[in-house]
Every structure is written in structure tokens, then in C-alpha cells.
Motif scaffolding. Sequence first.
Motif, PDB file in Angstrom:
ATOM      1  N   GLU A 128     -13.987  60.443  21.797  1.00 49.08           N
ATOM      2  CA  GLU A 128     -13.917  61.352  22.937  1.00 49.08           C
ATOM      3  C   GLU A 128     -13.231  60.696  24.133  1.00 49.08           C
ATOM      4  N   LYS A 165      -9.493  60.325  23.395  1.00 48.11           N
ATOM      5  CA  LYS A 165      -8.810  61.612  23.471  1.00 48.11           C
ATOM      6  C   LYS A 165      -8.585  62.036  24.920  1.00 48.11           C
ATOM      7  N   GLU A 166      -9.612  61.931  25.733  1.00 47.67           N
ATOM      8  CA  GLU A 166      -9.465  62.384  27.119  1.00 47.67           C
ATOM      9  C   GLU A 166      -8.639  61.414  27.956  1.00 47.67           C
TER      10      GLU A 166
END
Length: 143
Positions: free
Chosen positions: A60, A63-64
Motif C-alpha cells: 500500500e 503504491k501510494e
Amino acid sequence: MIYDLSKEIDRERLATRVKALTAKGAMVEFTEKAVRSNSQNRYLHALLGALAIDTGETLEYVKEMYFKRLANREIFISTKEDKYCGTVEEVRSSADLSVEEMSVAIDRLKRWAAQEGFYLPEPGDEERILDIEREILRMKRYI
């Protein structure tokens, strides 16, 4: 609503909806939605997983922060004014990207990763992608 016109039921639903909107004299916008392929999604997931493993960060986070904020800020990040919070950044979902936008985003991620010394496989490097997928499963609780 999204209608898959390759399916009879969705063609019928769309026809019913068009009739109802026509009877109402409504103003409508009609667009075609290009859906990304499973292979493109699988490839992106493998790239993000490889970076997560190499950096020690979660999927996560990678990805961000790396995919969306560093490599593809122009595609994913927009700002707006909020009357309570001031200037706020909004992060676009990758699910909203077209096939072409996703291709550009993946290319930018690979370019950024190469500049930082990370090797990410090409789409046709199936053996390396499978290795990454196995490693992602092995490291699942950490990334």
C-alpha cells in the motif's frame, strides 16, 4: 451505471434506461469505458510487490508513495480547496485509469525505479514475474 454490451442482460438494461431517459427528455453523457486487462493489473501488482520487497515497505505504501506520488504525480494527484482544511491533495484511484494511462504510469514507475537502482522486469519476462509473485505470497504478512 456501466453496461457490458457483450452481455444480453446489460443490452436490455441499457435499452430500458435509454427509453426512460428519452421519455423524460433528460440530458445525458455517453462514454465508452476501456477496461484494463488482467495481465496489465497482474503486471502492475508484480512491480509494486517487487518494490515493496526491495524497499521493505508495504504494498500500500509503495503504491501510494512511489507509484502515485513520486513517479506519476501528474496522473494521480490533484488539489482542491476545502473550506475547513485549506488546500487538500486528492489521490485518484488506479481503477479509474484507462489502458493507455496505466501503460504510461507503469513506464514512469519503471523509469523511476531504474534511476533509484531497482530492477523491474519487462512484461514478457514471465519467469521473473512468477518469481516475484511467489515472493509476494511468501512475504505477504510483511508487505
